[in-house]
Structure formats: structure tokens, C-alpha cells
Design an enzyme around this catalytic site. Structure first.
Site, PDB file in Angstrom:
ATOM      1  N   ASN A 101      -1.654   2.331   5.594  1.00 41.78           N
ATOM      2  CA  ASN A 101      -0.745   1.273   5.147  1.00 41.78           C
ATOM      3  C   ASN A 101      -0.333   0.496   6.387  1.00 41.78           C
ATOM      4  OD1 ASN A 101       1.346  -0.274   4.022  1.00 41.78           O
ATOM      5  ND2 ASN A 101       2.832   1.363   4.330  1.00 41.78           N
ATOM      6  N   GLY A 102      -0.537  -0.816   6.373  1.00 41.23           N
ATOM      7  CA  GLY A 102      -0.177  -1.625   7.538  1.00 41.23           C
ATOM      8  C   GLY A 102      -1.314  -2.554   7.899  1.00 41.23           C
ATOM      9  N   GLU A 111      17.923 -17.707  -6.474  1.00 44.50           N
ATOM     10  CA  GLU A 111      17.519 -16.363  -6.909  1.00 44.50           C
ATOM     11  C   GLU A 111      16.991 -16.406  -8.351  1.00 44.50           C
ATOM     12  OE1 GLU A 111      16.805 -13.742  -5.562  1.00 44.50           O
ATOM     13  OE2 GLU A 111      16.949 -12.199  -7.075  1.00 44.50           O
ATOM     14  N   HIS A 128      19.022 -37.182  -5.171  1.00 49.31           N
ATOM     15  CA  HIS A 128      18.310 -37.564  -3.944  1.00 49.31           C
ATOM     16  C   HIS A 128      16.812 -37.297  -4.052  1.00 49.31           C
ATOM     17  CE1 HIS A 128      22.081 -38.445  -2.018  1.00 49.31           C
ATOM     18  NE2 HIS A 128      22.546 -37.252  -2.392  1.00 49.31           N
ATOM     19  N   ARG A 149       4.140  -0.412  -4.648  1.00 48.83           N
ATOM     20  CA  ARG A 149       3.823  -0.901  -3.306  1.00 48.83           C
ATOM     21  C   ARG A 149       2.505  -1.673  -3.253  1.00 48.83           C
ATOM     22  NH1 ARG A 149       6.696   1.501   0.720  1.00 48.83           N
ATOM     23  NH2 ARG A 149       5.041   1.013   2.187  1.00 48.83           N
ATOM     24  N   LYS A 182      13.202 -15.303  -9.440  1.00 51.25           N
ATOM     25  CA  LYS A 182      12.915 -14.295 -10.475  1.00 51.25           C
ATOM     26  C   LYS A 182      11.923 -14.861 -11.490  1.00 51.25           C
ATOM     27  CE  LYS A 182      14.004 -11.402  -9.013  1.00 51.25           C
ATOM     28  NZ  LYS A 182      14.762 -11.207  -7.809  1.00 51.25           N
ATOM     29  N   LYS A 240       6.314  -4.321  -3.707  1.00 44.21           N
ATOM     30  CA  LYS A 240       7.753  -4.095  -3.609  1.00 44.21           C
ATOM     31  C   LYS A 240       8.239  -4.134  -2.172  1.00 44.21           C
ATOM     32  CE  LYS A 240      11.785  -3.041  -5.195  1.00 44.21           C
ATOM     33  NZ  LYS A 240      12.492  -4.147  -5.865  1.00 44.21           N
ATOM     34  N   GLU A 263       8.408 -15.161  -9.922  1.00 44.80           N
ATOM     35  CA  GLU A 263       7.789 -13.860  -9.634  1.00 44.80           C
ATOM     36  C   GLU A 263       7.175 -13.214 -10.857  1.00 44.80           C
ATOM     37  OE1 GLU A 263      11.151 -11.667  -7.870  1.00 44.80           O
ATOM     38  OE2 GLU A 263       9.702 -10.889  -6.444  1.00 44.80           O
ATOM     39  N   TRP A 314      -2.663  -2.785  -1.635  1.00 42.51           N
ATOM     40  CA  TRP A 314      -2.287  -4.191  -1.764  1.00 42.51           C
ATOM     41  C   TRP A 314      -3.088  -4.897  -0.689  1.00 42.51           C
ATOM     42  CZ3 TRP A 314       0.148  -7.990   1.246  1.00 42.51           C
ATOM     43  CH2 TRP A 314       0.635  -9.100   0.542  1.00 42.51           C
ATOM     44  N   CYS A 318       0.843  -1.192   0.000  1.00 44.08           N
ATOM     45  CA  CYS A 318       0.000   0.000   0.000  1.00 44.08           C
ATOM     46  C   CYS A 318       0.883   1.249   0.000  1.00 44.08           C
ATOM     47  CB  CYS A 318      -0.931   0.109   1.187  1.00 44.08           C
ATOM     48  SG  CYS A 318      -2.079  -1.254   1.326  1.00 44.08           S
TER      49      CYS A 318
HETATM   50  C1  AGP Z   1      12.566  -9.991  -4.771  1.00 47.06           C
HETATM   51  O1  AGP Z   1      12.484  -9.989  -6.133  1.00 47.06           O
HETATM   52  C2  AGP Z   1      11.332  -9.782  -4.039  1.00 47.06           C
HETATM   53  N1  AGP Z   1      10.616  -8.700  -4.505  1.00 47.06           N
HETATM   54  C3  AGP Z   1      11.344 -10.013  -2.536  1.00 47.06           C
HETATM   55  O2  AGP Z   1      11.732 -11.319  -2.312  1.00 47.06           O
HETATM   56  C4  AGP Z   1      12.203  -9.069  -1.641  1.00 47.06           C
HETATM   57  O3  AGP Z   1      13.556  -9.310  -1.857  1.00 47.06           O
HETATM   58  C5  AGP Z   1      11.823  -9.300  -0.165  1.00 47.06           C
HETATM   59  O4  AGP Z   1      10.483  -8.950   0.019  1.00 47.06           O
HETATM   60  C6  AGP Z   1      12.702  -8.538   0.799  1.00 47.06           C
HETATM   61  O5  AGP Z   1      12.640  -7.170   0.598  1.00 47.06           O
HETATM   62  P1  AGP Z   1      13.715  -6.189   1.223  1.00 47.06           P
HETATM   63  O6  AGP Z   1      15.017  -6.491   0.584  1.00 47.06           O
HETATM   64  O7  AGP Z   1      13.201  -4.820   0.886  1.00 47.06           O
HETATM   65  O8  AGP Z   1      13.733  -6.435   2.696  1.00 47.06           O
END
Ligand code: AGP
Length: 610
Positions: A100-101, A483, A506, A27, A487, A605, A490, A75, A2
Site C-alpha cells: 500500500n503506497g 460539503e 457575479h 480503502r 457529498k 476512504k 461523490e 485502489w 489499498c
Molecule cells: C469525504 O467524503 C471524502 N471521502 C474525502 O474528502 C475525505 O474527507 C478526505 O480524503 C480527507 O480524509 P481525512 O479526513 O481522513 O484526512
């Protein structure tokens, strides 16, 4: 999650709020809304399901006009995405709030308010705040009402509040969620992130936990601390410029941010390297004393930042000889952790506002640790302010939800930390000098890998129709594989898993067939021969292999194998370089699949809720 923006200005605030929402869309983006107080003392509201563009369409036919207002991009946490659940929420016609929260005690408060006759029109936790404020503001001013009711809220919040009876006034407050005050010329603003306001100011006040701010006409800004005492908070200049808020010539922010990596990695290194060793003093005046006492490290983070921490464990143990534990923050914060003497607590976060990471830091500060270090990208963020020591990653604002440049600059900072700890712990000076020299050459190497973009785009076509993918790596490249898989998941919504290549036999080998592309990174390191054997296991089961390999390791294209060569790099820095092709691969697959690259579904984000 948010985004909030609010303004008290000399002009109509609709345009300022709308632009702010567009910049905050990273956000959250399932619905958006705005309230503006007009010259007749009425609150006008527009809300829309979907992205900010949908709200913009509504504002075209139903424009709002006035000098003060609040706005929100959502969000969803409580209540599905819908217009009724979109913010601002009102209690009657005279008071509106954006939030927000998460309010954890909202159910009890809701029952209490319903008992008093308040009618709820949404499923959100936020609506209780609107009714609580309405009840309180019926006998006091808006500022006092906010100060009173927030004392009864459990959970995390950043709020923006407006009342029809108070012309040119917006109240903001924060606890556990970010909120900054933008200082304009005879105008004042609040927002979840400075980025939202760069079109109107570059001067910001970073509110502290529990602070309440009252914006009023002619740029009035009064800040009160959690005890209600008037306080002065310093104004800081935002130094990243406004270019970061635009895509420039790139089709997506993610692609722009991938291509910024040579520049931002160079910035992360600037002023921190001596001729043959890292400059520990560049970490701050207290750094050397703290680092030299550390005999263990606990490293805590989420998502991509956690993967950076996993790479760092290999580095810190190998090059600095210091024992390291790495854990995801959402697990760490609820565990009974045994803290050996002289353990340094390290958090990693792009945003510096991730709720779980912040909670982990606060939990760790309750005792037992030598001190805390935050490796963070946002100056003034909660994590940076609450840690004993901060190492800024200097990636500049990252807008794409999928983290790219934030990850590689975190890795760069973690290598600097490794060298700093190595230096204070007596690391071999020749090895330190070699790594310093490799770091200096890193931005140019990154540039060379980015030149492979057209070839990776061609490679991506093999993935567009696939539903699953397997990523493999060994040693410090296992987290790189993790990672890569994150990606791809996501932004392309392809199910992807990552394994240390030695684990394949395994269990996961059972998944391998012609429909399961297997992606591996193969740098020139001591595990190369082991990795090659693991890749044979895939070939033998009819799997299709995609390998990003060092140009000198003797891996070449075959019937079932596509190999893309990367330039030689010191094996210590290979995890940084080998991340890039995986970023580009995910990007191009997502573009081919037509997904929303910068704002993938269900994500945000900055995850400022638990
Ligand atoms: C990564 O592509 C993500 N958007 C997510 O995993 C992110 O890294 C995670 O939410 C942590 O965020 P931060 O680094 O702002 O703490």
C-alpha cells in the site's frame, strides 16, 4: 488506498484474510488477491479483477489452504485495474508481496532489474519490490532482505511479504502508510487498519515509521525499528467494539453512520463540558499552556475535513477572536508559508493517515510554529502520534467512503476548541455559557432533524434525472454548501457546485434555469435577509429552489420553491445541524440512481498516497 492483511495462525488463514479484505474494502476495491503458503512449502495465489466478492467466488472453486498468507484489496495508482496488476505480486514462485503506497523511484529500479534479466508481468510500482526482495533473499533471510531493500525505496509504503522457504513467517513494514500488528492467541496478524482484524483480536501494536515486524508461529511477534534494533512496542486494546464493521439493519454503512450522529456527537462532548464553560484540561495536561500562547492558527486538511476547517475559521475568529488561515494540505505543503510568531498548527483528519495532511504536519514541524494539534478520529494514527496535542473526535470507525459522522464530530470538536481558546483568551463568560448549553442540546436537535428523513427521501426524487446542482450558503454555511455539493458528487456522480450565495450574481447565475436545481440552507442567523434576496435572484431566473430553513424564518413552499423546516438552533451550531439534510439528500439521490453508495467509483476512504 489499498488494504493489506497478513496472518500466521494455527488454522487455515484463507478465511481470516478474506474477512480482513472485506473489512478493508473501503480503502480500495478495483481488484483483490491472496497468497497462502501451503503445507508443502508452495505459494498458492488467487487474484481477481473487481471487488473482494469476485475473489471470494474464485476461492470457492480454488480454495487456498495453509497457516500463513498475505492479501490485498487495490485502489489503482500505477497500472489500470486488472488481474495482472492485482496484488500479491510475485518474483518467481517463491516470494510474494502486498503493498500500500507509492514507490517514487520505481522507474529507475525497474530499469536496473530488467537489465539484470528480471521479467515484469505488471505495470505496478510494487513489482520492483518483489524482484528486489527475491534478489536479496537469495543470500539472506527474509527479515534482513526487507530491512535492506526498503533502505533503497523512495516514497510511501506498507508491505506484507511471504517466502516459500520460510514456513509460518510473514514480514511487515511501514513508512508513510499505515500498518498495525494484531496480537492473537498464539496467532499474529498485520493489517492496514485494526478493523480488518476485529474478528480475531482486539489487541494491537501500532507500528512506528520505519518499523519492521516479523510474525512467526505460535504468535511470535518481533519488532525492529528503522535502525534494525529490536524494540518493544506497547499493545493497545481497541475499544470501539466490532459493531462498527457491520451495517446492522441499515441498507448502507453511510445511512447507518448518518443515523449514529446523535450518539457520536454526545460522545465527542462527554467529559469536555463544565457547567458554564468548556473544560480546557480535558484536552490534556499540556493543552492550556499551549493554547494560551497561541495568537494565530493555521488549519490544514483535505476534502470534507477541509470544509470542517473552513467552518471553524468563522467560529474561531468570531468567538475566540483569533486570526485563522485555512488551507488544503496538498497546496500548503508546497508553499512558502510565512508563519507569524506564536502560530498554532492544526490538522484535521478523520483517518489520521491522509498523505497530504501528514506531509503538511511534517513540513510544519520543521520550524516556526508554536506547536501542533491534530483533530482526528483514529487513536494511534500517524497524525495523532506525531502531533504535540490531539483532540479525538470519537466518531468511531467510519466505513462509508463519503464522510458523514466524522464531519459533524470534527465540527463538534472544533467548537470545543473555539470555546477552549475563547476561555483562555477571555471570551465573554455569558456567551461561553450560552454556547455550552447549546452544545448540550445538540444531540437531541440532531435526532429531530434525522426524523425528516422520509420527507428528504421524497425530495430526492426531483434530483434523480438531473445532471447538475448548485448549492448556496452564506457565512459559516458556505462551507456547509461546499460539503453538500461534495457529498452529492461523490456518491451520485451528479455534477455539483457550491457558492457563497452573494457570489451568485457575479457569474454562476448564468447557469440557473429549470434544469438546474438550487439547494440552499437558511438558518435563522444575521445573514438571513441577505440570503433571502439571493434566493429571489434564483426565482427570478426560473430556477427551482430547495431550501432547508429554520422553522421561524417565514420561508414556505411555493410554485418554484420547496422548503423543509428544521428546528430552531443557536446560530453558532447551525452548520452542524444543517449538514444533516444535505447528507440525507445525497444518500437518497444515490440510492435512486443505483450507484455504489458506500464505495463510489474511483475513490478510497483513506488517501494515503499523494
Ligand atoms: C469525504 O467524503 C471524502 N471521502 C474525502 O474528502 C475525505 O474527507 C478526505 O480524503 C480527507 O480524509 P481525512 O479526513 O481522513 O484526512
Amino acid at each position: 488506498m489499498c488494504g493489506i492483511v497478513g496472518a500466521v495462525a494455527r488454522r487455515n488463514v484463507q478465511g481470516i484474510l478474506l474477512e480482513g479484505l472485506k473489512r478493508l474494502e473501503y480503502r480500495g476495491y478495483d481488484s483483490a488477491g491472496m497468497v497462502v503458503r501451503n503445507a508443502h512449502g508452495h505459494l498458492q495465489r488467487q487474484r481477481a479483477l473487481g471487488k473482494v466478492a469476485a475473489l471470494e467466488d474464485k476461492l470457492e472453486s480454488g480454495a487456498l489452504n495453509g497457516n500463513s498468507g498475505i492479501a490485498h484489496t487495490r485502489w489503482a495508482t500505477h497500472g489500470r485495474p486488472s488481474e495482472e496488476n492485482a496484488h500479491p505480486h510475485q518474483s518467481g514462485e517463491r516470494l510474494a508481496v502486498v503493498h500500500n503506497g507509492i514507490i517514487e523511484n520505481h522507474e529507475g529500479l525497474r530499469a536496473e532489474l530488467e537489465g539484470e534479466g528480471y521479467v515484469f508481468t505488471s505495470q505496478t510500482d510494487t513489482e520492483v519490490i518483489a524482484h528486489l526482495l527475491e534478489r536479496e533473499a537469495s543470500h539472506t533471510d527474509l527479515l534482513s532482505a526487507v530491512q535492506t531493500i526498503t533502505a533503497g525505496l523512495d516514497g510511501a509504503y506498507a508491505l506484507g511479504v511471504i517466502h516459500a522457504d520460510e514456513p509460518n513467517v510473514v514480514i511487515g513494514t511501514r513508512k508513510g502508510s499505515p500498518l498495525v500488528v494484531g496480537v492473537g492467541i498464539e496467532e499474529a496478524f498485520i493489517a492496514s487498519d485494526p478493523l480488518a482484524l476485529l474478528q480475531v483480536t482486539d489487541r494491537f501494536i501500532y507500528l512506528e515509521e520505519g518499523d519492521v515486524v516479523r510474525l512467526s508461529g505460535n504468535g511470535g511477534i518481533e519488532v525492529f525499528d528503522s535502525q534494525g534494533a529490536a524494540v518493544e512496542r506497547s499493545i493497545q486494546i481497541f475499544e470501539h467494539g466490532d459493531g462498527s464493521a457491520s451495517k446492522g439493519d441499515y441498507r448502507h454503512f453511510m445511512l447507518k453512520e448518518i443515523h449514529e450522529q446523535p450518539k457520536v456527537i454526545a460522545e465527542a462532548l462527554e467529559g469536555r463540558l463544565g457547567d458554564r464553560s468548556v473544560l480546557v484540561e480535558s484536552f490534556g495536561p499540556d493543552a492550556e499552556a499551549l493554547l494560551s500562547k497561541a495568537s494565530q492558527i493555521h488549519l490544514v486538511a483535505c476534502g470534507t475535513s477541509y470544509h470542517a476547517g473552513m467552518v471553524a475559521r468563522y467560529w474561531l475568529e468570531r468567538y475566540a477572536g483569533i486570526p485563522v488561515q485555512v488551507e488544503v494540505a496538498s497546496e500548503y505543503r508546497y508553499r512558502r508559508v510565512v508563519v507569524p510568531e506564536n502560530t498554532l498548527f492544526v490538522t484535521l483528519s478523520q483517518s489520521g493517515e491522509t498523505a497530504d495532511t501528514l506531509a503538511a504536519l511534517r513540513f510544519a514541524k520543521q520550524g516556526g510554529y508554536l506547536g501542533s494539534l491534530a483533530i482526528c478520529n483514529v487513536p494511534g494514527s500517524s497524525l495523532a502520534r506525531e502531533s504535540d496535542l490531539t483532540l479525538m473526535t470519537r466518531a468511531g470507525p467510519e466505513i462509508g467512503v463519503a464522510s458523514t459522522k466524522a464531519f459533524t464530530t470534527q465540527l463538534t470538536a472544533l467548537m470545543l476548541l473555539t470555546l477552549a481558546l475563547g476561555r483562555v483568551r477571555g471570551q465573554d463568560s455569558e456567551e461561553q455559557a450560552r454556547l455550552v448549553s447549546a452544545l448540550r442540546g445538540l444531540p437531541a436537535q440532531v435526532e429531530r432533524v434525522l426524523e425528516l428523513d422520509p420527507q428528504i427521501e421524497i425530495l430526492s426524487q426531483a434530483f434523480a434525472e438531473k445532471h447538475h446542482a448548485l448549492f448556496l450558503g452564506r457565512g459559516a454555511h458556505f462551507p456547509v454548501a461546499l460539503e453538500g455539493a461534495l457529498k452529492l458528487k461523490e456518491i451520485s456522480y451528479i455534477h455539483a457546485e457550491a457558492y457563497p450565495a452573494g457570489e451568485l450574481k457575479h457569474g454562476p447565475l448564468a447557469l440557473v434555469d429549470s434544469e438546474m436545481p438550487v439547494i440552499s440552507v437558511a438558518p435563522n442567523d444575521e445573514l438571513l435577509e441577505k440570503l433571502k434576496s439571493n434566493l429571489q435572484e434564483v426565482r427570478a431566473r426560473g430556477g427551482e429552489l430547495f431550501v432547508f430553513a429554520d422553522e421561524n424564518v417565514g420561508l414556505a413552499d411555493g410554485d418554484d420553491t420547496r422548503v423543509l423546516h428544521l428546528p430552531y438552533i443557536d446560530e453558532a451550531l447551525a452548520p452542524i445541524l444543517y449538514t444533516l439534510p444535505l447528507q440525507l439528500l445525497s444518500y437518497h439521490v444515490a440510492v435512486l440512481k443505483g450507484t455504489d453508495v458506500d464505495q463510489p467509483r474511483n475513490l478510497a476512504k483513506s488517501v494515503t498516497v499523494e
